[in-house]
Design an enzyme around this catalytic site. Structure first.
Site, PDB file in Angstrom:
ATOM      1  N   ASP A  71      71.019 -18.388 -57.366  1.00  0.00           N
ATOM      2  CA  ASP A  71      69.600 -18.926 -57.132  1.00  0.00           C
ATOM      3  C   ASP A  71      70.164 -20.470 -56.310  1.00  0.00           C
ATOM      4  OD1 ASP A  71      68.491 -17.142 -58.815  1.00  0.00           O
ATOM      5  OD2 ASP A  71      68.824 -18.494 -60.408  1.00  0.00           O
ATOM      6  N   GLU A  91      58.911 -14.175 -55.981  1.00  0.00           N
ATOM      7  CA  GLU A  91      59.511 -15.360 -56.620  1.00  0.00           C
ATOM      8  C   GLU A  91      60.062 -16.049 -55.412  1.00  0.00           C
ATOM      9  OE1 GLU A  91      61.210 -13.692 -59.941  1.00  0.00           O
ATOM     10  OE2 GLU A  91      63.270 -12.986 -58.755  1.00  0.00           O
TER      11      GLU A  91
END
Length: 531
Positions: free
Chosen positions: A14, A190
């Site tokens: 991420d 997301e």
């Protein structure tokens, strides 16, 4: 003149990136590990060195009792007017957990720290928050959430927007639903990042779930609140079409960056599947890693990742930036510094100071405590990431177990229910080194070797998914405890969750009180570059 992906090997998922002048800063997720949210610095986008952690004080927030793969999810780092901002989500075990949890912001004037205590955001549902500091001085929050009308299908989410009041550090004004992904019935939209590029707002997100069907998609609008129009070439990045056994898989969760010379690049996560020598299979023990790819802007105003070829490759031409490598970290940590190196982590928040570098100078001392690595606790464990498919890790330890409950040694860890414990214990007044496999909560002894307590040496070697364990009384003559053990239990596809494998030093009295300690003279990790 090429660089090699991943730029951050091992469990660094991420990624989010920002630039300040000629300096680049990057943060990644850390989940239940502490210190949390590692911070990296680069001058050339290729060579990175860790300069600290965003969450490095137990007083900032609490990770106690978190189950594996809960905790600190995807962060975003941004810079504005002399201040760095990291916005992040603390995900608890259950939705009705005791606060504080949810989305928060921390700030710093130096990305190496110290970072502030969290500013917790009220009424900010969902995960993966991001910030846009717009040209008109307004600040915008984006995140994902369950649509207000409810899920139309499992995994249905939407990206939403609200203004952030920097003075109050709270969201203000109306909430806007922006987009629910490019694919029909998209799942898990997301990781939103919003950019104002030449007066057009671009919304980059991930969708498809953070595994084999992961993808990066993009939409744009002339106004920040929308409506947003999906790019006709979506997804702009995915390896889902390359199958489970591609060299790099599960690419997604991207953040764009422009260099001072006008080039555009993208950081994203991906995985490197490997199953040898145990036959075909989709396994990756290192977890999700950070990759870098070039981006160009087409005449229709949309970006293209790796133009002409698409996707993320193991090698790319270097960015048009002066090369700036950092001194290589030594393979061996002699434990002679005043503090642990940034590569070391604990499980959850270490409120009890169970380690010391000063009680016996030149050694890492671990105090045996009742907590076990198989519990959702904070055991006497100090670990670092496995960063290579092939590696050798070894240590010199001095330990005399007082009884059969006491043990110390090494752990190769995915989570509390999937790991190998390679430890010296006391049995009938003698010492024995055991390799214990824990898979899906069930334990078995794979090998053992009698070894006199005192100073001993332990070694773990991996060649693909084959892990071998050996012990020595003198560091020269090694005795095998178990060879070519199947390491696929350490893969995310077996163990589940979002983390990667750690190799650590460990001491426990297994539920009983103890005053014993284990001293580690050094720890060495050497990885072999894969072809």
């Amino acid at each position: 003149m090429k660089f090699r992906n991943p730029i951050l090997p091992g469990f660094y998922p991420d990624p989010s990136i920002c630039r300040v002048g000629e300096d680049y800063y990057l943060v990644t997720s850390s989940f239940e590990y502490f210190p949390g949210l590692p911070v990296f610095h680069s001058r050339d986008l290729v060579h990175w060195r860790q300069i600290g952690h965003v969450i490095d004080r137990p007083s900032q927030l609490c990770l106690d009792g978190l189950q594996p793969s809960k905790g600190l999810y995807a962060p975003t780092i941004r810079y504005h007017d002399g201040t760095f901002y990291v916005i992040n989500t603390l995900v608890p075990n259950v939705q009705n957990a005791t606060p504080p949890y949810g989305n928060f912001i921390v700030t710093a004037t130096d990305p190496a720290g110290p970072w502030s205590d969290p500013y917790w955001l009220d009424d900010a549902p969902g995960i993966d928050p991001s910030l846009l500091f717009d040209e008109d001085g307004r600040v915008w929050y984006t995140g994902n959430r369950v649509p207000l009308a409810g899920e139309e299908h499992p995994g249905h989410r939407e990206i939403w927007l609200q203004e952030l009041d920097l003075d109050a550090m709270q969201l203000t004004g109306p909430k806007y639903a922006l987009w629910d992904g490019a694919a029909k019935r998209a799942v898990h939209p997301e990781a939103p990042h919003l950019y104002n590029i030449d007066g057009t707002y671009y919304l980059v997100i991930a969708e498809g779930g953070t595994d084999a069907y992961h993808a990066v998609t993009i939409a744009r609008s002339k106004t920040v609140t929308g409506p947003y129009v999906s790019c006709g070439r979506n997804p702009i990045l995915t390896h889902r079409d390359r199958g489970f056994f591609s060299e790099i898989a599960a690419t997604g969760h991207a953040d764009l960056i422009q260099t001072q010379h006008g080039e555009w690049w993208l950081v994203a996560l991906g995985v490197r599947p490997h199953s040898e020598p145990f036959g075909p299979g989709y396994h990756y023990n290192l977890g999700r890693e950070t990759f870098l790819a070039p981006v160009s802007w087409e005449m229709d105003g949309w970006p293209v990742v790796n133009p002409g070829r698409g996707g993320i490759e193991r090698e790319f031409p270097l960015p048009n930036l002066p090369a700036h490598p950092w001194p290589a970290a030594p393979a061996r940590d002699e434990f002679d510094a005043a503090e642990l190196a940034f590569c070391w982590n604990f499980l959850r928040t270490p409120t009890d100071h169970f380690w010391s570098l000063v009680e016996r100078p030149g050694h890492l001392r671990l105090r045996l405590r009742p907590e076990k690595v198989s519990e959702w606790a904070t055991p006497s464990f100090v670990g670092r990431r496995q960063q290579h498919i092939n590696f050798v890790a070894q240590t010199a330890m001095e330990f005399v177990p007082g009884n059969e409950n006491e043990c110390a040694g090494m752990v190769v860890l995915h989570d509390s229910d999937h790991h190998f414990r390679f430890v010296l214990s006391g049995v009938d007044g003698a010492g024995v080194v055991r390799l214990i496999k824990r898979e899906k909560g069930e334990e078995s002894i794979l090998g053992e070797q009698s070894l006199a307590p005192g100073r001993i040496y332990l070694r773990v070697e991996a060649r693909g998914q084959a892990y071998s364990f050996a012990a020595s009384a003198d560091g020269r003559q090694w005795d095998s405890v178990a060879e070519n053990v199947d390491g696929r239990i350490l893969s995310t596809t077996v163990a589940g969750g979002f983390v990667g494998t750690y190799i650590g030093l460990y001491a426990s009295s297994n539920g009983h009180p103890s005053r014993a300690t284990a001293d580690f003279d050094w720890f060495e990790y050497a990885g072999a570059e894969e072809a």
